[in-house]
Motif scaffolding. Sequence first.
Motif, mmCIF file in Angstrom:
data_model
loop_
_atom_site.group_PDB
_atom_site.id
_atom_site.type_symbol
_atom_site.label_atom_id
_atom_site.label_comp_id
_atom_site.label_asym_id
_atom_site.label_seq_id
_atom_site.Cartn_x
_atom_site.Cartn_y
_atom_site.Cartn_z
ATOM 1 N N UNK A 37 0.835 -1.194 0.000
ATOM 2 C CA UNK A 37 0.000 0.000 0.000
ATOM 3 C C UNK A 37 0.871 1.246 0.000
ATOM 4 N N UNK A 38 0.337 2.292 -0.613
ATOM 5 C CA UNK A 38 1.057 3.558 -0.719
ATOM 6 C C UNK A 38 0.066 4.672 -0.417
ATOM 7 N N UNK A 39 0.317 5.410 0.666
ATOM 8 C CA UNK A 39 -0.535 6.540 1.022
ATOM 9 C C UNK A 39 -1.767 6.122 1.798
ATOM 10 N N UNK A 40 -2.298 7.059 2.590
ATOM 11 C CA UNK A 40 -3.473 6.758 3.417
ATOM 12 C C UNK A 40 -4.433 7.939 3.505
ATOM 13 N N UNK A 41 -4.626 8.590 2.349
ATOM 14 C CA UNK A 41 -5.666 9.614 2.253
ATOM 15 C C UNK A 41 -6.431 9.378 0.953
ATOM 16 N N UNK A 42 -7.707 9.764 0.894
ATOM 17 C CA UNK A 42 -8.506 9.457 -0.298
ATOM 18 C C UNK A 42 -7.906 9.964 -1.604
ATOM 19 N N UNK A 43 -7.216 11.102 -1.575
ATOM 20 C CA UNK A 43 -6.660 11.651 -2.810
ATOM 21 C C UNK A 43 -5.362 10.966 -3.209
ATOM 22 N N UNK A 91 -11.321 3.548 -5.404
ATOM 23 C CA UNK A 91 -11.804 3.274 -6.767
ATOM 24 C C UNK A 91 -13.245 3.682 -7.013
ATOM 25 N N UNK A 92 -14.032 3.824 -5.948
ATOM 26 C CA UNK A 92 -15.438 4.183 -6.106
ATOM 27 C C UNK A 92 -15.665 5.675 -5.930
ATOM 28 N N UNK A 93 -14.557 6.421 -5.702
ATOM 29 C CA UNK A 93 -14.613 7.884 -5.514
ATOM 30 C C UNK A 93 -15.598 8.266 -4.413
ATOM 31 N N UNK A 94 -15.478 7.545 -3.288
ATOM 32 C CA UNK A 94 -16.369 7.794 -2.149
ATOM 33 C C UNK A 94 -15.655 8.476 -0.994
ATOM 34 N N UNK A 95 -14.399 8.897 -1.192
ATOM 35 C CA UNK A 95 -13.674 9.591 -0.136
ATOM 36 C C UNK A 95 -13.102 8.671 0.924
ATOM 37 N N UNK A 96 -12.639 7.483 0.502
ATOM 38 C CA UNK A 96 -12.060 6.519 1.432
ATOM 39 C C UNK A 96 -10.660 6.129 0.959
ATOM 40 N N UNK A 97 -9.937 5.411 1.809
ATOM 41 C CA UNK A 97 -8.606 4.938 1.419
ATOM 42 C C UNK A 97 -8.486 3.453 1.734
ATOM 43 N N UNK A 150 -9.850 -3.298 2.710
ATOM 44 C CA UNK A 150 -10.812 -2.540 3.501
ATOM 45 C C UNK A 150 -10.752 -1.070 3.100
ATOM 46 N N UNK A 151 -11.892 -0.472 2.817
ATOM 47 C CA UNK A 151 -11.970 0.968 2.603
ATOM 48 C C UNK A 151 -12.278 1.643 3.937
ATOM 49 N N UNK A 152 -11.464 2.637 4.301
ATOM 50 C CA UNK A 152 -11.584 3.305 5.594
ATOM 51 C C UNK A 152 -11.938 4.774 5.423
ATOM 52 N N UNK A 153 -12.651 5.298 6.424
ATOM 53 C CA UNK A 153 -12.946 6.724 6.504
ATOM 54 C C UNK A 153 -11.685 7.428 6.992
ATOM 55 N N UNK A 154 -11.246 8.500 6.339
ATOM 56 C CA UNK A 154 -10.023 9.179 6.781
ATOM 57 C C UNK A 154 -10.184 9.808 8.158
ATOM 58 N N UNK A 155 -9.076 9.815 8.893
ATOM 59 C CA UNK A 155 -9.041 10.512 10.178
ATOM 60 C C UNK A 155 -9.330 9.667 11.392
ATOM 61 N N UNK A 156 -9.795 8.438 11.212
ATOM 62 C CA UNK A 156 -10.106 7.583 12.354
ATOM 63 C C UNK A 156 -9.139 6.420 12.449
ATOM 64 N N UNK A 157 -9.333 5.566 13.446
ATOM 65 C CA UNK A 157 -8.511 4.366 13.595
ATOM 66 C C UNK A 157 -9.034 3.280 12.667
ATOM 67 N N UNK A 158 -8.199 2.273 12.413
ATOM 68 C CA UNK A 158 -8.646 1.189 11.535
ATOM 69 C C UNK A 158 -9.779 0.400 12.174
ATOM 70 N N UNK A 159 -9.868 0.433 13.509
ATOM 71 C CA UNK A 159 -10.945 -0.305 14.174
ATOM 72 C C UNK A 159 -12.300 0.367 13.984
ATOM 73 N N UNK A 160 -12.314 1.697 14.062
ATOM 74 C CA UNK A 160 -13.596 2.414 14.118
ATOM 75 C C UNK A 160 -14.003 3.071 12.806
#
Length: 215
Positions: A60-66, A93-99, A117-127
């Motif tokens: 993996x490379x980078x951890x922000x949606x952009x 890939x779905x342009x939903x603002x996730x990484x 796993x697609x994650x919401x930016x700014x939170x922990x991988x658990x939540x």
Amino acid sequence: SGIVMTARNSSYMLYDTNADTVMQVGPLKDFIPTVPGSLNDFDPKVIYDPNEDRFILLFLLGNSPSLTYIVTCFMETTDPLGNWNAYFVEGDPLSTGHWSDYPAMSLSEDELFITINLLVPGGSWQTSFHQTIVWQIDKSTGYAGAATLTSQIWDNITEGGINIRNMHAVRGGIYPKGPNQYFLSNRNFAAQSDSIYLVEITNTMASGAATMNIS
């Protein structure tokens, strides 16, 4: 021929077990000519394809949606010191603002499957979990160095209205099976659960008849 490839954190190693010798060791970024921005590389995975006598490496490379990528690298020949074909698979890939996080992969006779796993930016991988998706990729396009990988995405993988999380492919023993591919999961963070989830992709992309079954 007794060659082992392993990777951890941000590095990899090729090892000749017959000669008891390290063949090559270096950073994962050796596999990509340019890195978009100053992105961190992490979560490497390696798999061996006995039908083709080649390794596939991803990280993996980078951890922000952009700026999020699944770098997927295919040996072009059976020589691991030779050329590798690297692809920047889109992490949102779905342009939903996730990484993309937490990759796993498996091979069938014709295809590579990557679960992520697609994650919401700014939170922990658990939540911050959003959903798990599956990339289905024609591995021959990667070995051949095609301009783009032939692929499709499976998303919205749910049971009982809840997204199935952390799907892991069921591998086929010594040799890849196919064309269908199975995945297993459970309720990872449930306080109590009595369920195991079996997901099946029933055919290749080329067949035009692939479907997903969940039980």
